[in-house]
Scaffold this motif. Structure first.
Motif, PDB file in Angstrom:
ATOM      1  N   ARG A   1       0.825  -1.203   0.000  1.00 48.55           N
ATOM      2  CA  ARG A   1       0.000   0.000   0.000  1.00 48.55           C
ATOM      3  C   ARG A   1       0.864   1.261   0.000  1.00 48.55           C
ATOM      4  NH1 ARG A   1      -4.873   0.950   2.335  1.00 48.55           N
ATOM      5  NH2 ARG A   1      -3.782   2.222   3.862  1.00 48.55           N
ATOM      6  N   THR A   2       0.254   2.347  -0.430  1.00 47.74           N
ATOM      7  CA  THR A   2       0.929   3.641  -0.431  1.00 47.74           C
ATOM      8  C   THR A   2       1.544   3.937   0.937  1.00 47.74           C
ATOM      9  OG1 THR A   2      -0.748   4.392  -1.948  1.00 47.74           O
ATOM     10  CG2 THR A   2       0.547   6.080  -0.903  1.00 47.74           C
TER      11      THR A   2
ATOM     12  N   ASN B   1       3.790   2.593   2.659  1.00 43.46           N
ATOM     13  CA  ASN B   1       4.306   1.535   3.536  1.00 43.46           C
ATOM     14  C   ASN B   1       5.826   1.512   3.579  1.00 43.46           C
ATOM     15  OD1 ASN B   1       1.791   0.745   4.189  1.00 43.46           O
ATOM     16  ND2 ASN B   1       1.882  -1.291   3.256  1.00 43.46           N
ATOM     17  N   GLY B   2       6.442   2.172   2.581  1.00 41.77           N
ATOM     18  CA  GLY B   2       7.904   2.248   2.579  1.00 41.77           C
ATOM     19  C   GLY B   2       8.588   1.418   1.511  1.00 41.77           C
TER      20      GLY B   2
ATOM     21  N   SER C   1       9.629   2.377  -1.538  1.00 45.89           N
ATOM     22  CA  SER C   1      10.793   3.095  -2.067  1.00 45.89           C
ATOM     23  C   SER C   1      11.898   3.161  -1.013  1.00 45.89           C
ATOM     24  CB  SER C   1      10.394   4.510  -2.499  1.00 45.89           C
ATOM     25  OG  SER C   1       9.312   4.442  -3.402  1.00 45.89           O
ATOM     26  N   SER C   2      11.520   3.283   0.248  1.00 50.42           N
ATOM     27  CA  SER C   2      12.533   3.343   1.316  1.00 50.42           C
ATOM     28  C   SER C   2      13.294   2.023   1.424  1.00 50.42           C
ATOM     29  CB  SER C   2      11.878   3.652   2.663  1.00 50.42           C
ATOM     30  OG  SER C   2      11.172   4.869   2.598  1.00 50.42           O
TER      31      SER C   2
ATOM     32  N   ILE D   1       5.981  11.378   2.460  1.00 52.10           N
ATOM     33  CA  ILE D   1       4.630  11.186   2.974  1.00 52.10           C
ATOM     34  C   ILE D   1       3.643  11.356   1.820  1.00 52.10           C
ATOM     35  CG2 ILE D   1       3.080  11.828   4.871  1.00 52.10           C
ATOM     36  CD1 ILE D   1       5.464  13.544   5.900  1.00 52.10           C
TER      37      ILE D   1
ATOM     38  N   HIS E   1       1.151  10.019  -1.400  1.00 56.07           N
ATOM     39  CA  HIS E   1       1.313   9.160  -2.565  1.00 56.07           C
ATOM     40  C   HIS E   1       2.487   9.678  -3.391  1.00 56.07           C
ATOM     41  CE1 HIS E   1       0.560   6.985  -6.133  1.00 56.07           C
ATOM     42  NE2 HIS E   1      -0.217   7.864  -6.724  1.00 56.07           N
ATOM     43  N   THR E   2       3.655   9.034  -3.221  1.00 54.89           N
ATOM     44  CA  THR E   2       4.887   9.568  -3.829  1.00 54.89           C
ATOM     45  C   THR E   2       5.215   8.954  -5.180  1.00 54.89           C
ATOM     46  OG1 THR E   2       5.755   9.796  -1.599  1.00 54.89           O
ATOM     47  CG2 THR E   2       7.321  10.023  -3.409  1.00 54.89           C
ATOM     48  N   THR E   3       5.300   7.633  -5.206  1.00 59.20           N
ATOM     49  CA  THR E   3       5.693   6.972  -6.449  1.00 59.20           C
ATOM     50  C   THR E   3       4.448   6.866  -7.333  1.00 59.20           C
ATOM     51  OG1 THR E   3       7.252   5.683  -5.137  1.00 59.20           O
ATOM     52  CG2 THR E   3       6.855   4.939  -7.385  1.00 59.20           C
TER      53      THR E   3
ATOM     54  N   PRO F   1       3.713   2.042  -7.695  1.00 58.18           N
ATOM     55  CA  PRO F   1       2.818   2.885  -6.905  1.00 58.18           C
ATOM     56  C   PRO F   1       2.030   1.978  -5.950  1.00 58.18           C
ATOM     57  CG  PRO F   1       2.501   3.192  -9.285  1.00 58.18           C
ATOM     58  CD  PRO F   1       3.316   1.963  -9.107  1.00 58.18           C
ATOM     59  N   GLY F   2       1.395   2.548  -4.953  1.00 57.18           N
ATOM     60  CA  GLY F   2       0.641   1.728  -4.002  1.00 57.18           C
ATOM     61  C   GLY F   2      -0.425   0.893  -4.695  1.00 57.18           C
TER      62      GLY F   2
ATOM     63  N   ARG G   1       8.380  -0.395   9.181  1.00 57.70           N
ATOM     64  CA  ARG G   1       8.035   0.576  10.242  1.00 57.70           C
ATOM     65  C   ARG G   1       7.991  -0.110  11.599  1.00 57.70           C
ATOM     66  NH1 ARG G   1       5.274   5.148   9.241  1.00 57.70           N
ATOM     67  NH2 ARG G   1       5.363   5.855   7.102  1.00 57.70           N
TER      68      ARG G   1
ATOM     69  N   ASP H   1      10.132   0.057  13.705  1.00 59.23           N
ATOM     70  CA  ASP H   1      10.676   1.006  14.688  1.00 59.23           C
ATOM     71  C   ASP H   1       9.553   1.799  15.357  1.00 59.23           C
ATOM     72  OD1 ASP H   1      10.321   2.087  12.041  1.00 59.23           O
ATOM     73  OD2 ASP H   1      11.140   3.972  12.809  1.00 59.23           O
TER      74      ASP H   1
ATOM     75  N   SER I   1      12.956  -1.975   9.799  1.00 54.13           N
ATOM     76  CA  SER I   1      12.705  -0.553   9.588  1.00 54.13           C
ATOM     77  C   SER I   1      13.610  -0.083   8.457  1.00 54.13           C
ATOM     78  CB  SER I   1      12.999   0.249  10.837  1.00 54.13           C
ATOM     79  OG  SER I   1      13.058   1.626  10.497  1.00 54.13           O
ATOM     80  N   ALA I   2      12.997   0.166   7.317  1.00 51.63           N
ATOM     81  CA  ALA I   2      13.768   0.584   6.150  1.00 51.63           C
ATOM     82  C   ALA I   2      14.383   1.950   6.392  1.00 51.63           C
ATOM     83  CB  ALA I   2      12.866   0.629   4.927  1.00 51.63           C
TER      84      ALA I   2
HETATM   85  P1  GTP Z   1       4.351   5.440  -2.272  1.00 54.56           P
HETATM   86  O1  GTP Z   1       5.443   5.562  -3.241  1.00 54.56           O
HETATM   87  O2  GTP Z   1       3.640   6.716  -2.055  1.00 54.56           O
HETATM   88  O3  GTP Z   1       3.410   4.338  -2.613  1.00 54.56           O
HETATM   89  O4  GTP Z   1       4.992   5.082  -0.839  1.00 54.56           O
HETATM   90  P2  GTP Z   1       6.177   4.093  -0.495  1.00 54.56           P
HETATM   91  O5  GTP Z   1       5.609   2.785  -0.148  1.00 54.56           O
HETATM   92  O6  GTP Z   1       7.207   4.117  -1.536  1.00 54.56           O
HETATM   93  O7  GTP Z   1       6.727   4.727   0.858  1.00 54.56           O
HETATM   94  P3  GTP Z   1       7.983   5.656   1.053  1.00 54.56           P
HETATM   95  O8  GTP Z   1       9.225   4.860   0.952  1.00 54.56           O
HETATM   96  O9  GTP Z   1       7.841   6.846   0.209  1.00 54.56           O
HETATM   97  O10 GTP Z   1       7.798   6.014   2.590  1.00 54.56           O
HETATM   98  C1  GTP Z   1       6.707   6.766   3.041  1.00 54.56           C
HETATM   99  C2  GTP Z   1       7.101   7.502   4.317  1.00 54.56           C
HETATM  100  O11 GTP Z   1       7.330   6.562   5.349  1.00 54.56           O
HETATM  101  C3  GTP Z   1       8.380   8.296   4.184  1.00 54.56           C
HETATM  102  O12 GTP Z   1       8.228   9.512   4.862  1.00 54.56           O
HETATM  103  C4  GTP Z   1       9.411   7.431   4.847  1.00 54.56           C
HETATM  104  O13 GTP Z   1      10.469   8.186   5.415  1.00 54.56           O
HETATM  105  C5  GTP Z   1       8.603   6.759   5.916  1.00 54.56           C
HETATM  106  N1  GTP Z   1       9.136   5.447   6.260  1.00 54.56           N
HETATM  107  C6  GTP Z   1       9.526   4.469   5.416  1.00 54.56           C
HETATM  108  N2  GTP Z   1       9.983   3.401   6.075  1.00 54.56           N
HETATM  109  C7  GTP Z   1       9.878   3.700   7.393  1.00 54.56           C
HETATM  110  C8  GTP Z   1      10.198   3.000   8.589  1.00 54.56           C
HETATM  111  O14 GTP Z   1      10.679   1.855   8.578  1.00 54.56           O
HETATM  112  N3  GTP Z   1       9.942   3.641   9.759  1.00 54.56           N
HETATM  113  C9  GTP Z   1       9.414   4.873   9.795  1.00 54.56           C
HETATM  114  N4  GTP Z   1       9.224   5.394  10.969  1.00 54.56           N
HETATM  115  N5  GTP Z   1       9.103   5.560   8.710  1.00 54.56           N
HETATM  116  C10 GTP Z   1       9.327   4.999   7.514  1.00 54.56           C
END
Ligand code: GTP
Ligand code: MG
Length: 423
Positions: free
Chosen positions: A87-88, A90-91, A93-94, A109, A111-113, A183-184, A241, A243, A294-295
């Motif tokens: 899901r959007t 969730n991290g 990309s991280s 924060i 919907h990024t990708t 994307p999510g 997440r 953490d 925790s990515a």
């Molecule tokens: P979309 O591209 O929008 O679908 O999101 P995504 O799944 O790629 O998530 P993204 O990596 O952009 O992370 C979304 C937010 O969560 C960012 O602000 C990250 O810094 C934060 N984030 C990602 N991983 C973690 C984690 O393990 N812990 C915490 N606390 N925050 C996280």
């Protein structure tokens, strides 16, 4: 040990299974190519002088040269592909950034990708991106410019942007791992199109879930669809997440028990999902596919190691989450390289075997034809020889007879002459 690479020295990396197999199979195809080319050259040579070669065999052998060439081309492009879904926010990309040890993909924060992003090693050690349906290289210097470049273009969410990143900046890219960010799954009605366009050749799928909530129906549905199109896809589940759970106020007091309870619940649900719902693995295998990580922390720690950011203040339990992240990477590397060797190289080696045996058949036929021809010629020669012998003998007999006849005649004449003289 935070300094080294989670998976140890590059030579010990499980990815080397793929890298070495690729080199080996490539060497074999170089040999097959030589062998096929030699055979074709030889056939061309004898084609000019002899009548034993039929046109069809020559064309067939020439086609093998093309085929071997085609396989070598595909082989050079073969890689290990991992696709991230969830899901959007969730991290996803991280996680990719943490694995690549650099902030390459935009994350944030909301919907990024907003389209598919494929990150792979750049052939030229320059960073650039290529939009779908174009072959123009747009150079990128930083994440900021990558994000900017992506915003500028009006992209459809199922479209794919390829990001080429210098191989020397990441071992995974150097060893031919290709990352697909998406994307999510909750923002699109077009999951089928996604799967058909981007998932069918993936060796591993990573479901990036949010450890703060539980697996969602949209996430599950996506993987149900994937497993109807692929038999037993390799799926990892990352409860990201983790953490955040550590800093929950109610956890702080009696942290261990509560957190262990949540972990157990997530773990059981994830195992059930893989084993009972998707039926892609056994419970034991499933336990090796589920991680609590925790990515964000993993990336921060790695950036700090490389001196790219100040050492972050890390939440309680960071060390064990980071170990678990490294453990995930190791298991992931083992899984992807084995799976890619099997799915990619098994076909190549079968085709290689087929070509070698077909070519042997052609050459065997040629050899047999040549032998028949030789036998025919020998026979012809022998018949001729016999004929000559016979004639010679006949001649001898004839001449013998003639000689005697002449002799007789001469004697007869002599006698008659002398008789006439005396008379
Ligand atoms: P979309 O591209 O929008 O679908 O999101 P995504 O799944 O790629 O998530 P993204 O990596 O952009 O992370 C979304 C937010 O969560 C960012 O602000 C990250 O810094 C934060 N984030 C990602 N991983 C973690 C984690 O393990 N812990 C915490 N606390 N925050 C996280
Ligand atoms: Mg993203």
């Amino acid at each position: 040990q935070m300094g080294g690479r989670g998976a140890g020295a590059p030579e010990n990396s499980p990815l080397q299974i793929f890298v070495k197999a690729k080199k080996k199979i490539n060497d074999i195809f170089v040999e097959i190519e030589d062998y096929v080319k030699d055979a074709v050259n030889y056939m061309h040579e004898i084609e000019k002088e002899q009548q034993i070669l039929d046109e069809k065999s020559v064309r067939q052998a020439e086609e093998f040269v093309q085929k071997v060439h085609g396989i070598k081309d595909v082989l050079a492009r073969d890689h290990m592909k991992v696709a991230f879904f969830g899901r959007t926010s969730n991290g996803k990309s991280s996680v990719i950034n943490a694995m690549l040890r650099d902030k390459i993909l935009p994350s944030g924060i909301g919907h990024t990708t907003n389209c598919f992003l494929q990150v792979e090693g750049s052939p030229s050690d320059e960073a650039y991106l290529v939009l779908e349906g174009s072959d123009q290289h747009c150079s990128v210097e930083s994440v900021a410019s990558l994000a900017h470049a992506l915003c500028k273009e009006k992209l459809k969410e199922s479209e794919m942007v390829r990001v080429y990143w210098p191989r020397n900046r990441c071992l995974l890219l150097r060893d031919d791992v290709v990352f697909v960010d998406s994307p999510g799954v909750d923002v699109t009605p077009n999951l089928d199109e996604w799967i058909d366009k981007h998932c069918l050749d993936a060796d591993v799928f990573v479901l990036v879930a949010n450890a703060e909530s539980t697996l969602m129906v949209t996430e599950k549905n996506f993987f149900h669809k994937v497993s109807t199109k692929l038999s037993k896809p390799n799926i990892f589940i990352l409860n990201n997440r983790w953490d955040a759970s550590a800093s929950e106020p109610e956890f702080l007091d009696q942290q261990c028990d509560e957190q262990a309870g949540v972990r157990k619940q997530h773990q059981e649900r994830a195992v059930d999902f893989l084993v009972k719902e998707l039926k892609v693995c056994t419970p034991d295998e499933a336990r090796e596919r589920i991680f609590f990580i925790s990515a964000k922390e993993a990336l921060l720690a790695r950036l700090a190691e490389q001196g790219q950011s100040p050492t972050a203040t890390l939440a309680e339990g960071f060390q064990s989450r980071y170990f678990e992240f490294q453990d995930f990477e190791r298991k992931f590397e083992e899984c992807i390289s084995k799976s890619a060797v099997k799915t990619k190289f098994e076909q190549h080696s079968q085709r290689g075997k087929y070509i070698a045996s077909e070519l042997r058949d052609v050459l065997d036929r040629l050899y047999l034809d040549a032998q028949h021809l030789r036998d025919d010629k020998l026979l012809q020669r022998k018949e001729l020889h016999d004929k000559v012998n016979y004639t010679e003998q006949q001649l001898m007999v004839i001449t013998q007879e003639m000689k005697q006849k002449i002799h007789h005649m001469v004697e007869d004449v002599e006698q008659r002459v002398s008789k006439a003289l005396s008379e």
